[in-house]
Design a protein around this motif. Sequence first.
Motif, PDB file in Angstrom:
ATOM      1  N   LEU A 117       0.855   3.036  -7.176  1.00 63.20           N
ATOM      2  CA  LEU A 117      -0.553   2.683  -7.373  1.00 63.20           C
ATOM      3  C   LEU A 117      -1.445   3.676  -6.619  1.00 63.20           C
ATOM      4  O   LEU A 117      -1.250   3.910  -5.422  1.00 63.20           O
ATOM      5  CB  LEU A 117      -0.767   1.262  -6.833  1.00 63.20           C
ATOM      6  CG  LEU A 117      -2.184   0.723  -6.743  1.00 63.20           C
ATOM      7  CD1 LEU A 117      -2.856   0.697  -8.110  1.00 63.20           C
ATOM      8  CD2 LEU A 117      -2.163  -0.688  -6.154  1.00 63.20           C
ATOM      9  N   SER A 201     -11.584  -4.731  -4.627  1.00 65.60           N
ATOM     10  CA  SER A 201     -10.172  -4.842  -4.221  1.00 65.60           C
ATOM     11  C   SER A 201      -9.835  -6.268  -3.810  1.00 65.60           C
ATOM     12  O   SER A 201      -8.707  -6.734  -4.026  1.00 65.60           O
ATOM     13  CB  SER A 201      -9.844  -3.858  -3.095  1.00 65.60           C
ATOM     14  OG  SER A 201     -10.738  -4.014  -2.024  1.00 65.60           O
ATOM     15  N   ALA A 215       3.864  -2.794  -7.202  1.00 66.39           N
ATOM     16  CA  ALA A 215       4.133  -1.356  -7.159  1.00 66.39           C
ATOM     17  C   ALA A 215       5.000  -1.084  -5.938  1.00 66.39           C
ATOM     18  O   ALA A 215       4.990  -1.853  -4.967  1.00 66.39           O
ATOM     19  CB  ALA A 215       2.833  -0.568  -7.079  1.00 66.39           C
ATOM     20  N   TYR A 217       4.598   1.356  -3.866  1.00 68.89           N
ATOM     21  CA  TYR A 217       3.596   1.507  -2.800  1.00 68.89           C
ATOM     22  C   TYR A 217       2.296   2.031  -3.403  1.00 68.89           C
ATOM     23  O   TYR A 217       2.248   2.381  -4.589  1.00 68.89           O
ATOM     24  CB  TYR A 217       4.088   2.434  -1.688  1.00 68.89           C
ATOM     25  CG  TYR A 217       4.388   3.860  -2.099  1.00 68.89           C
ATOM     26  CD1 TYR A 217       3.384   4.833  -2.172  1.00 68.89           C
ATOM     27  CD2 TYR A 217       5.690   4.255  -2.398  1.00 68.89           C
ATOM     28  CE1 TYR A 217       3.681   6.141  -2.536  1.00 68.89           C
ATOM     29  CE2 TYR A 217       5.990   5.555  -2.761  1.00 68.89           C
ATOM     30  CZ  TYR A 217       4.976   6.495  -2.829  1.00 68.89           C
ATOM     31  OH  TYR A 217       5.266   7.781  -3.189  1.00 68.89           O
ATOM     32  N   GLY A 218       1.259   2.067  -2.565  1.00 62.71           N
ATOM     33  CA  GLY A 218      -0.047   2.535  -3.029  1.00 62.71           C
ATOM     34  C   GLY A 218      -0.656   3.560  -2.091  1.00 62.71           C
ATOM     35  O   GLY A 218      -0.338   3.609  -0.893  1.00 62.71           O
ATOM     36  N   HIS A 273      -7.549  -0.714   0.762  1.00 64.87           N
ATOM     37  CA  HIS A 273      -6.097  -0.847   0.970  1.00 64.87           C
ATOM     38  C   HIS A 273      -5.736  -2.080   1.785  1.00 64.87           C
ATOM     39  O   HIS A 273      -4.665  -2.652   1.635  1.00 64.87           O
ATOM     40  CB  HIS A 273      -5.541   0.408   1.643  1.00 64.87           C
ATOM     41  CG  HIS A 273      -5.951   0.538   3.085  1.00 64.87           C
ATOM     42  ND1 HIS A 273      -7.265   0.417   3.496  1.00 64.87           N
ATOM     43  CD2 HIS A 273      -5.228   0.756   4.212  1.00 64.87           C
ATOM     44  CE1 HIS A 273      -7.309   0.564   4.808  1.00 64.87           C
ATOM     45  NE2 HIS A 273      -6.095   0.769   5.264  1.00 64.87           N
ATOM     46  N   VAL A 276      -5.305  -4.966  -0.578  1.00 67.18           N
ATOM     47  CA  VAL A 276      -4.119  -4.771  -1.420  1.00 67.18           C
ATOM     48  C   VAL A 276      -2.866  -5.109  -0.603  1.00 67.18           C
ATOM     49  O   VAL A 276      -1.951  -5.775  -1.099  1.00 67.18           O
ATOM     50  CB  VAL A 276      -4.078  -3.325  -1.972  1.00 67.18           C
ATOM     51  CG1 VAL A 276      -2.764  -3.073  -2.711  1.00 67.18           C
ATOM     52  CG2 VAL A 276      -5.276  -3.076  -2.895  1.00 67.18           C
ATOM     53  N   MET A 284       0.116  -0.217   1.115  1.00 67.59           N
ATOM     54  CA  MET A 284      -0.821   0.825   0.659  1.00 67.59           C
ATOM     55  C   MET A 284      -1.449   1.507   1.862  1.00 67.59           C
ATOM     56  O   MET A 284      -1.861   0.847   2.814  1.00 67.59           O
ATOM     57  CB  MET A 284      -1.908   0.198  -0.219  1.00 67.59           C
ATOM     58  CG  MET A 284      -2.824   1.212  -0.879  1.00 67.59           C
ATOM     59  SD  MET A 284      -4.045   0.414  -1.942  1.00 67.59           S
ATOM     60  CE  MET A 284      -4.187   1.617  -3.249  1.00 67.59           C
TER      61      MET A 284
END
Length: 330
Positions: A117, A201, A215, A217-218, A273, A276, A284
């Motif tokens: 991501l 977000s 995911a 990671y981001g 982040h 997230v 993230m």
Amino acid sequence: MRYLKPSAFIIALILINACQTEKKQSEEIVDVEKKVFVPPFNADSAFSFVEKQVSFGPRVPNSQPHNVTGNYLVEKLSSMNWTVTEQNFEATTFDQQLLYLRNIIASYNSSASKRILLAAHWDTRPFADKDSERKNEPISGANDGASGVGVLLEIARTITIYDSLNIGIDIIFFDGEDWGERPGESSRPTNGLESWWCLGSQYWSKNKHKPNYSAYYGILLDMVGGKNAQFPIEGYSNELAPSIVEKVWSKAAGIGFGNYFVRSQGGAITDDHFFVNKYAKIPMIDIIPTDPSDGSFGSFHHTHEDDMDIISKETLNAVGSTVLHVIYNE
Ligand code: AHN
Ligand code: ZN
């Protein structure tokens, strides 16, 4: 350029290897990962994506430039053959404005289970509260907003052109990051939000575009275009996603950008982040600059200085190349 002839491809690989070998001798941290083809990042193109957004005017929620820019981003990503999802939602700000917001999500290799991501916010702050003049006018947000989006549009364009990536990529352009708090005042919402910042977000992390989305990671990009930028390791990234920090900062050093991705410890910043990590449970990191002279985001921040004059192709290249190298090595 969509398909390289095999001979041209081999020559390109040899040239790339030759460059990397040369760099290795002068770098302290050596990029020892397996040799994979990583397409070059075109900083001129990234710069023009930043310019384009700024040309629409400040992307302040509920304004026409905001709407026009949102349509442009959807159109652009669709034209690159990414699958685009628009997530419309409403949120109320500290000053009781009802905002009509839109997160824009684009996917490449939608069916791949291993996904990374990438994200940036696309809105701009409606005030120049850190300026001494025209404090109540919105900022151009060339760096704060447009730079991260510009780098990610260029990454999307590159991935589509070379079409050799096997993992999935999702790009989210978060809306409503920067209306934030009343100028000069720190306050906490009482309406179910955790922060007045990062409205997009917070919404997405609690209402993902696909219910079971996750995911590997981001990576969040925020203000990644300033001249001579330095990106220390942001606090929440280090706490919540230390292995991703290590991956990104060592890759940056390995390809010669250790002067941008510095190894010092920065402060913890409530940025997209954080939500997230907290709500979507996806590790993230945040690539965000600190001015080494005073520990601030930089003198441009939330002022009218934040226009195209402070944007550097070298910085866009350092960030864009590093992210491309990270994802093509997965
Ligand atoms: C804080 O200043 C704590 N968060 C907002 C981060 C930000 C503002 N990024 C861009 N503009
Ligand atoms: Zn901002």
